[in-house]
Design a protein around this motif. Structure first.
Motif, PDB file in Angstrom:
ATOM      1  N   LEU A  60      -3.283  23.948 -40.886  1.00  0.00           N
ATOM      2  CA  LEU A  60      -2.746  23.370 -39.661  1.00  0.00           C
ATOM      3  C   LEU A  60      -1.272  22.990 -39.847  1.00  0.00           C
ATOM      4  O   LEU A  60      -0.444  23.203 -38.946  1.00  0.00           O
ATOM      5  CB  LEU A  60      -3.564  22.137 -39.273  1.00  0.00           C
ATOM      6  CG  LEU A  60      -5.016  22.392 -38.828  1.00  0.00           C
ATOM      7  CD1 LEU A  60      -5.727  21.070 -38.580  1.00  0.00           C
ATOM      8  CD2 LEU A  60      -5.050  23.251 -37.565  1.00  0.00           C
ATOM      9  N   SER A  61      -0.946  22.444 -40.996  1.00  0.00           N
ATOM     10  CA  SER A  61       0.450  22.082 -41.272  1.00  0.00           C
ATOM     11  C   SER A  61       1.342  23.313 -41.287  1.00  0.00           C
ATOM     12  O   SER A  61       2.462  23.311 -40.758  1.00  0.00           O
ATOM     13  CB  SER A  61       0.563  21.345 -42.608  1.00  0.00           C
ATOM     14  OG  SER A  61      -0.202  20.167 -42.603  1.00  0.00           O
TER      15      SER A  61
ATOM     16  N   GLY B 213       1.595  13.786 -41.146  1.00  0.00           N
ATOM     17  CA  GLY B 213       0.990  13.509 -39.851  1.00  0.00           C
ATOM     18  C   GLY B 213      -0.387  14.127 -39.713  1.00  0.00           C
ATOM     19  O   GLY B 213      -1.330  13.484 -39.245  1.00  0.00           O
ATOM     20  N   VAL B 214      -0.517  15.377 -40.122  1.00  0.00           N
ATOM     21  CA  VAL B 214      -1.826  16.055 -40.034  1.00  0.00           C
ATOM     22  C   VAL B 214      -2.826  15.390 -40.969  1.00  0.00           C
ATOM     23  O   VAL B 214      -3.965  15.091 -40.589  1.00  0.00           O
ATOM     24  CB  VAL B 214      -1.676  17.554 -40.363  1.00  0.00           C
ATOM     25  CG1 VAL B 214      -3.053  18.221 -40.450  1.00  0.00           C
ATOM     26  CG2 VAL B 214      -0.810  18.254 -39.316  1.00  0.00           C
ATOM     27  N   GLN B 215      -2.420  15.139 -42.217  1.00  0.00           N
ATOM     28  CA  GLN B 215      -3.315  14.503 -43.173  1.00  0.00           C
ATOM     29  C   GLN B 215      -3.692  13.094 -42.715  1.00  0.00           C
ATOM     30  O   GLN B 215      -4.834  12.648 -42.879  1.00  0.00           O
ATOM     31  CB  GLN B 215      -2.640  14.444 -44.546  1.00  0.00           C
ATOM     32  CG  GLN B 215      -3.561  13.974 -45.677  1.00  0.00           C
ATOM     33  CD  GLN B 215      -4.715  14.939 -45.915  1.00  0.00           C
ATOM     34  OE1 GLN B 215      -4.547  16.162 -45.801  1.00  0.00           O
ATOM     35  NE2 GLN B 215      -5.888  14.400 -46.236  1.00  0.00           N
TER      36      GLN B 215
ATOM     37  N   THR C  67       3.046  -0.259 -37.815  1.00  0.00           N
ATOM     38  CA  THR C  67       3.914  -0.297 -38.999  1.00  0.00           C
ATOM     39  C   THR C  67       3.336   0.531 -40.125  1.00  0.00           C
ATOM     40  O   THR C  67       4.041   1.292 -40.797  1.00  0.00           O
ATOM     41  CB  THR C  67       4.094  -1.747 -39.470  1.00  0.00           C
ATOM     42  OG1 THR C  67       4.659  -2.519 -38.407  1.00  0.00           O
ATOM     43  CG2 THR C  67       4.995  -1.812 -40.690  1.00  0.00           C
ATOM     44  N   GLU C  68       2.012   0.392 -40.341  1.00  0.00           N
ATOM     45  CA  GLU C  68       1.357   1.172 -41.395  1.00  0.00           C
ATOM     46  C   GLU C  68       1.409   2.661 -41.069  1.00  0.00           C
ATOM     47  O   GLU C  68       1.587   3.503 -41.943  1.00  0.00           O
ATOM     48  CB  GLU C  68      -0.088   0.713 -41.560  1.00  0.00           C
ATOM     49  CG  GLU C  68      -0.243  -0.697 -42.110  1.00  0.00           C
ATOM     50  CD  GLU C  68      -0.046  -1.762 -41.030  1.00  0.00           C
ATOM     51  OE1 GLU C  68       0.171  -1.377 -39.860  1.00  0.00           O
ATOM     52  OE2 GLU C  68      -0.096  -2.950 -41.364  1.00  0.00           O
ATOM     53  N   LEU C  69       1.228   2.977 -39.800  1.00  0.00           N
ATOM     54  CA  LEU C  69       1.274   4.382 -39.400  1.00  0.00           C
ATOM     55  C   LEU C  69       2.677   4.946 -39.611  1.00  0.00           C
ATOM     56  O   LEU C  69       2.839   6.074 -40.076  1.00  0.00           O
ATOM     57  CB  LEU C  69       0.857   4.523 -37.929  1.00  0.00           C
ATOM     58  CG  LEU C  69       0.820   5.947 -37.377  1.00  0.00           C
ATOM     59  CD1 LEU C  69      -0.141   6.816 -38.175  1.00  0.00           C
ATOM     60  CD2 LEU C  69       0.448   5.945 -35.909  1.00  0.00           C
ATOM     61  N   ALA C  70       3.692   4.167 -39.261  1.00  0.00           N
ATOM     62  CA  ALA C  70       5.061   4.629 -39.483  1.00  0.00           C
ATOM     63  C   ALA C  70       5.317   4.906 -40.957  1.00  0.00           C
ATOM     64  O   ALA C  70       5.955   5.899 -41.327  1.00  0.00           O
ATOM     65  CB  ALA C  70       6.056   3.573 -38.968  1.00  0.00           C
ATOM     66  N   ALA C  71       4.789   4.036 -41.816  1.00  0.00           N
ATOM     67  CA  ALA C  71       4.976   4.226 -43.254  1.00  0.00           C
ATOM     68  C   ALA C  71       4.234   5.451 -43.751  1.00  0.00           C
ATOM     69  O   ALA C  71       4.732   6.206 -44.588  1.00  0.00           O
ATOM     70  CB  ALA C  71       4.512   2.973 -44.007  1.00  0.00           C
ATOM     71  N   SER C  72       3.016   5.665 -43.227  1.00  0.00           N
ATOM     72  CA  SER C  72       2.212   6.783 -43.724  1.00  0.00           C
ATOM     73  C   SER C  72       2.753   8.135 -43.264  1.00  0.00           C
ATOM     74  O   SER C  72       2.692   9.117 -43.994  1.00  0.00           O
ATOM     75  CB  SER C  72       0.754   6.633 -43.260  1.00  0.00           C
ATOM     76  OG  SER C  72       0.674   6.730 -41.850  1.00  0.00           O
ATOM     77  N   VAL C  73       3.298   8.194 -42.041  1.00  0.00           N
ATOM     78  CA  VAL C  73       3.777   9.470 -41.504  1.00  0.00           C
ATOM     79  C   VAL C  73       5.229   9.722 -41.905  1.00  0.00           C
ATOM     80  O   VAL C  73       5.591  10.801 -42.364  1.00  0.00           O
ATOM     81  CB  VAL C  73       3.622   9.504 -39.967  1.00  0.00           C
ATOM     82  CG1 VAL C  73       4.242  10.792 -39.404  1.00  0.00           C
ATOM     83  CG2 VAL C  73       2.157   9.410 -39.583  1.00  0.00           C
TER      84      VAL C  73
ATOM     85  N   THR D  85       3.380  19.509 -33.033  1.00  0.00           N
ATOM     86  CA  THR D  85       2.346  19.372 -34.058  1.00  0.00           C
ATOM     87  C   THR D  85       1.002  19.036 -33.430  1.00  0.00           C
ATOM     88  O   THR D  85      -0.042  19.607 -33.795  1.00  0.00           O
ATOM     89  CB  THR D  85       2.747  18.278 -35.067  1.00  0.00           C
ATOM     90  OG1 THR D  85       4.019  18.621 -35.642  1.00  0.00           O
ATOM     91  CG2 THR D  85       1.711  18.160 -36.168  1.00  0.00           C
ATOM     92  N   ILE D  86       1.000  18.106 -32.478  1.00  0.00           N
ATOM     93  CA  ILE D  86      -0.242  17.737 -31.799  1.00  0.00           C
ATOM     94  C   ILE D  86      -0.814  18.928 -31.049  1.00  0.00           C
ATOM     95  O   ILE D  86      -2.034  19.192 -31.063  1.00  0.00           O
ATOM     96  CB  ILE D  86       0.002  16.560 -30.838  1.00  0.00           C
ATOM     97  CG1 ILE D  86       0.402  15.303 -31.625  1.00  0.00           C
ATOM     98  CG2 ILE D  86      -1.224  16.286 -29.975  1.00  0.00           C
ATOM     99  CD1 ILE D  86      -0.642  14.814 -32.590  1.00  0.00           C
TER     100      ILE D  86
END
Length: 426
Positions: A23-24, A56-58, A81-87, A111-112
């Protein structure tokens, strides 16, 4: 021992994990095909964008596997905030200066779209429907996280710009201009290379500095001017670039100043590196402006020459000698006529009798004095300036415009030009 059957969510998540890499890759290929700006990026920046897509996909797969409710309860990726850090955490902060917010939105949307279009090939039935619904929810969270990243970057840049702007203005006020001044000003968007003037007044008591600065910049842009702003105590200092008429430029910006206090405009100088001279005159003029309560608003610093001289401004004294007195010395009969006119109760007829000339000759010479100096001896204000110029010129010892000062006189003139030792007149 029989294996515990997996839940539908876990089974779907397992298949999504196996497809995450594909997907990526599809999303990255789609960007290369559909987004022209992506193809124009450097190889390094494209690789960083690819990492964001993979994250983002992961992140979606892990979020879906954990369950939306569980992820939120545990402070997982759904928490902004956590999502911003993870992506976005994998990419350097500098990437926000390479990719605009609109381009990031295009990246997320594509991507979506790729993930949503590929779900039906990976899953089927109710599992696919559940993942489609989860994608919409996750996309919303990513959108908020994207806005947060750029908002923080803009806030940091704004705070840095404010500090840098204050440094530039302070350097001009302190006459500490150097080679770094122009580079700092350019980083703030300064484009003018000439015709600079400094405007100084008082800050409105009821408004914040940020509000006043924003208004001043807006008004300056409307006039086609560059503007740098800073607060010095209760004073508002504006550096204006691209100035052709200093009074008109300052008049257009009056709304940014305290309406009850004077606003002073320094003389126009050739460029930002020379703005210290405009600032010095404006500062002294504002300090001594109380001596002329009926002054126009805004008032030019050169219109306050008498007040500046009486306030101890050596530069104003030198200006009156060099720009007013010496031109009079070079014009036949000008000094004598001006003296006779001022000492004779400002009567043309009395001056004519004292000089043994016709009254029309006196009128002609007075007009000539106005042309030479820019000050009309017939007006009260012009007469005051010219009378001070006569006094200071005589004190300077100059008897002809082409004769330099004697060494002792030159030293005294240098002391006068330096102004007060505490810098109040600088």
């Amino acid at each position: 021992m029989p294996r515990t059957p997996q839940s539908p969510r876990a089974s779907a998540a397992r298949r999504l994990r196996r497809s995450a890499g594909a997907l990526s890759t599809l999303a990255t290929a789609g960007m290369d095909e559909q987004l022209p700006w992506f193809r124009e990026l450097s190889a390094e920046d494209r690789s960083w964008v690819g990492l964001i897509v993979q994250a983002g996909v992961q992140g979606f797969v892990e979020w879906y596997a954990a369950g939306a409710d569980a992820a939120h309860a545990s402070g997982g990726p759904e928490g902004g905030t956590e999502l911003a850090a993870s992506v976005f955490g994998a990419a350097p902060r500098a990437l926000t200066g390479v990719i605009t917010l609109q381009q990031t939105v295009d990246l997320v949307r594509l991507t979506i779209d790729v993930v949503e279009a590929s779900v039906d090939e990976v899953l089927e039935g109710e599992d696919a429907d559940a993942v489609h619904a989860a994608i919409l929810r996750y996309a919303r969270e990513v959108a908020f996280a994207t806005a947060e990243v750029y908002a923080r970057a803009a806030e940091s840049r704004g705070a840095w710009d404010a500090r840098l702007e204050a440094l530039v203005v302070d350097a001009v006020l302190r006459s500490e201009t150097d080679e770094t001044l122009l580079s700092r000003a350019s980083a703030l968007g300064w484009q003018s290379r000439g015709d600079v003037a400094v405007v100084i007044g008082h800050l409105p008591a009821s408004r914040s500095e940020a509000d006043v600065f924003d208004q001043a910049r807006h008004l300056a842009r409307a006039q086609g001017l560059d503007a740098l702003c800073a607060a010095q105590g209760d004073r508002l200092v504006l550096l204006l670039g691209g100035v052709t008429d200093p009074r008109s430029a300052a008049t257009a910006l009056l709304a940014s100043f305290d309406e009850r206090a004077p606003v002073v405009v320094g003389p126009v100088v050739s460029d930002l590196a020379q703005a210290q001279h405009s600032a010095r005159a404006a500062q002294t003029a504002l300090r001594t402006s109380a001596g002329w309560p009926d002054a126009p608003r805004p008032v030019l610093a050169d219109e306050l020459l008498p007040e500046r001289v009486l306030g101890g401004d050596g530069h104003a004294r030198r200006h009156l000698v060099e720009e007013v007195y010496l031109p009079l010395l070079g014009s036949s009969g000008a000094v004598e006529t001006l003296h006779a006119y001022l000492e004779g109760a400002r009567s043309i007829e009395a001056a004519a009798r004292a000089l043994f000339v016709h009254a029309n000759t006196v009128r002609y010479r007075l007009r000539r004095i106005t042309e030479l100096t820019g000050h009309d001896p017939i007006t009260p204000r012009g007469g005051l300036v010219l009378q001070l110029a006569l006094v200071l010129g005589r004190q300077s010892g100059r008897v002809r415009p082409d004769v330099p000062l004697r060494p002792t006189q030159a030293a005294e003139a240098a002391d006068d030009a330096a102004g007060p030792s505490d810098g109040a007149g600088a």
